[in-house]
Scaffold this active site. Structure first.
Site: not given
Length: 683
Positions: A197, A245, A334, A356, A382, A386, A410, A478
């Site tokens: 950013y 951040r 994640r 998320r 996915c 979002c 979502c 997956k």
């Protein structure tokens, strides 16, 4: 609570502010308390969204970025005192939950702003840009440390930020932070030396060519970030917490080129050696916390990891940088509760950052604490709702204005960030409802209708629930898709919804039902190819049909590319043939997802033939016809056809027959789930 998660539920401090547990709800674009793509205001939808999550045991909540200056209209946040007066009583209510809240403020996006085609016109045409300035000042929104091409429209140049504008932003950070403090906000987060950013672009050598005091040396490149925290501390006092951040490593090879996990490359952004120095330097400047991961918009999949990225993909780098500072460090990307709890217990990080997962299941922290992990609906990474910012050759951000102005919704939970549009309310008259098809759409329609009080029966022609999503979830990467199928099956069982297996319905009169929902999905398209009988369908491959060593995939898109990725991981040699000029020219497919696959195929030298078709499939090879008519022969032990689908409704729509999902119009998981809710809520 399971013992392995205990470390997540211990208190910690950011400066003098104590946080009750180690779970941080990270900021997401579109969840700002001050609105997003409209004039700044106190956003009641976002406020309610955060209050619900605070009531479900989150320790620290950081709403999504609040631009210091409105995207539309150009008003500064600090020029709206009424908004902060409304924020104060909300904070009083919020604090009764025991959670804490930091407001994230952003200087802007620079070249990373996801301009649409319409906005790109304002940058290409200076006259139009000047006329539009009172409403949308595209030149200001995309202004960067140096003249740079846009990440989203590479033929558009973003102008250089002036020193006067930098000083205005620093002043705005301080004024806005002070108003936040007076409203009872627990701290602020500066956005961002992170993700490429605007402020991060100042720090990175490949995006900052300035020759003034904001460019060149290490100290000059980080000056903007340093002046910002110093101004906030001067306005709010040294004890008012300021988080940053922060991207530990940029993972970037160049403009629009990222490095995938395991790749050897030359870093053009912030490497680990500089990060070690920068983290300490930023702490000494006054920052009280680093909210950290990796990446830039040129390597976007590190900050917004799709399923292809490993779980806990940023943990090792963030844990390493923790050694060089004395302030708390949060890790996102994640993250799994198991890995996070272990890292916290070992002192490698201070808290777990999650974003998320809070969109799909706002109660997941409470469920984790109560030992109900199987009740947590998983996020499948996915980005369909979002962050549906798609970009491909010749098109900037191919996102609808509706999506651009309402991000952070979502795909799996339509109720998220949509006010009360999708509230589940009891049916006035309970009905008998037959759902034909037990895929995701059918199960979701059955679930919502049952929660409303209807009596639902699912009719499934196979002997398992999941539909085509069982095939989609088959690859080993997956794992979240598999968890989603398992979650749905548990929900159907818990709600005691009868399922009639091995039954194909073709006649509505055979059903004892007041309403029928048809969710039978779609069928694969075929091509009239010479030798086409040698090709297998994508679903056949995903369900276990064997292939040879050399595999030709006809059709790119997300499905074809994921199949090629799966084949490569299995040690096969895939080749992709795509008729369009880009592998994944698909609206709604986030650039974080598609750029990973593009970069992976480039790194691993997977052959890709664009603007090409297959002229003939032969016994051991295939003939590819290029755009100019040139014929190329490639080895092909096996051929997989992945050229899309057409709706296959078991019954036509009628007065009491409702066709949903791919049986109505082929889409993605978001279109399937949202339509299932819409129909089930109207019956």
């Amino acid at each position: 609570m399971e013992q392995q998660y205990e470390a997540l539920f211990t208190p910690w401090k950011i400066g003098n502010v104590e946080i009750k547990n180690r779970i941080v709800m990270c900021p997401m674009g579109g969840t700002s308390l001050f609105g997003w793509m409209e004039p700044n205001h106190f956003d009641k939808v976002a406020a309610e969204f955060f209050l619900e999550r605070a009531n479900n045991d989150v320790g620290l909540i950081i709403p999504g970025i609040a631009p210091l200056r409105d995207t539309i209209g150009g008003r500064w946040l600090y020029q709206n005192p009424r908004m902060f007066r409304q924020l104060k009583p909300y904070m009083d209510t919020f604090h009764k939950t025991g959670a804490k809240l930091f407001v994230q403020l952003t200087a802007g996006f620079g070249r990373s702003f996801a301009i649409t085609e319409a906005l790109s016109v304002l940058l290409r045409n200076k006259a139009l840009g000047t006329l539009a300035k009172p409403i949308v000042d595209a030149s200001y929104i995309c202004a960067s440390p140096s003249p740079l091409p846009s990440r989203w429209a590479e033929d558009v140049m973003c102008r250089q930020v002036t020193k006067e504008e930098i000083h205005q932003m620093v002043e705005a950070f301080a004024k806005t932070a002070k108003l936040c403090k007076e409203a009872g906000v627990d701290g602020v987060e500066v956005h961002a030396v992170h993700e490429g950013y605007l402020m991060d672009q100042f720090t990175l050598p490949y995006t900052n060519f300035r020759t003034d005091e904001y460019g060149g040396s290490f100290e000059n490149r980080y000056r903007f970030a340093v002046e910002t925290v110093q101004a906030i501390k001067a306005a709010c006092g040294k004890d008012f917490p300021v988080s940053l951040r922060y991207s530990v490593v940029s993972k970037t090879k160049g403009l629009c080129s990222g490095a995938v996990p395991g790749e050897e490359y030359t870093e053009v952004g912030r490497d680990m050696a500089e990060s070690e120095k920068a983290a300490r330097y930023l702490q000494e400047a006054g920052y009280d916390m680093l909210n950290a991961d990796n990446g830039t918009y040129d390597a976007w999949y590190w900050a917004h990891p799709p399923q292809y990225m490993p779980q806990n993909c940023n943990l090792d780098d963030v844990a390493h940088i923790r050694k060089f500072v004395d302030i708390p460090v949060v890790c996102a990307g994640r993250m799994t509760p198991e890995a996070a709890a272990e890292a916290i217990a070992d002192g490698r990080i201070d808290a777990m950052g999650v974003a998320r997962q809070f969109l799909v299941d706002g109660q997941w922290v409470r469920k984790l604490r109560e030992g109900r992990t199987q009740d947590i609906q998983p996020c499948i990474c996915c980005h369909n709702a979002c962050f549906p910012l798609a970009h491909y050759k010749g098109v900037a951000n191919d996102e609808t204005f509706e999506d651009a102005s309402h991000m952070a919704r979502c795909a799996l939970n339509p109720a998220t960030m949509q006010g009360h549009k999708f509230d589940i309310v009891p049916a006035r008259t309970p009905k008998k409802i037959a759902v034909i098809g037990g895929g995701i759409g059918g199960m979701e329609a059955a679930r919502i209708a049952t929660l409303r009080g209807h009596h639902v029966t699912i009719y499934e022609k196979s002997h398992q629930l999941g539909g085509v999503f069982v095939a989609a979830a088959a690859p080993d990467f997956k794992e979240k898709d598999k968890e989603l199928i398992a979650w749905y099956r548990r929900q159907i069982e818990a709600l005691k919804i009868p399922v009639v297996y091995g039954t194909e319905i073709t006649d509505a009169s055979a059903l004892d039902a007041d309403e029928i929902i048809v969710a039978t999905g779609a069928k694969a398209r075929t091509l009239p190819l010479k030798g086409g009988e040698r090709a297998m369908d994508a679903v056949d491959y995903l369900l276990g049909k064997e292939t040879g060593e050399q595999v030709l995939i006809i059709g790119g898109g997300l499905s074809g590319c994921e199949i090629a990725y799966d084949l490569f991981r299995k040690g096969k040699k895939p080749v992709i043939v795509e008729a369009k000029n880009d592998l994944m020219a698909v609206r709604g497919l986030c650039l974080a997802n598609s750029s990973y696959l593009r970069d992976f195929f480039q790194y691993q030298k997977v052959p890709v033939y664009l603007e090409s078709t297959v002229a003939e499939i032969r016994e051991k090879d295939a003939v590819i016809r290029g755009k100019d008519g040139t014929l190329t022969t490639v080895p092909a032990d096996s051929v997989i056809l992945s050229v899309g689908y057409t709706p296959a409704p078991a019954l036509p729509a009628g007065r009491h027959v409702h066709v949903i999902g791919d049986a109505c119009k082929v889409g993605n998981l978001r279109t399937v789930v949202w339509q299932a809710w819409s129909v089930a809520e109207k019956l």
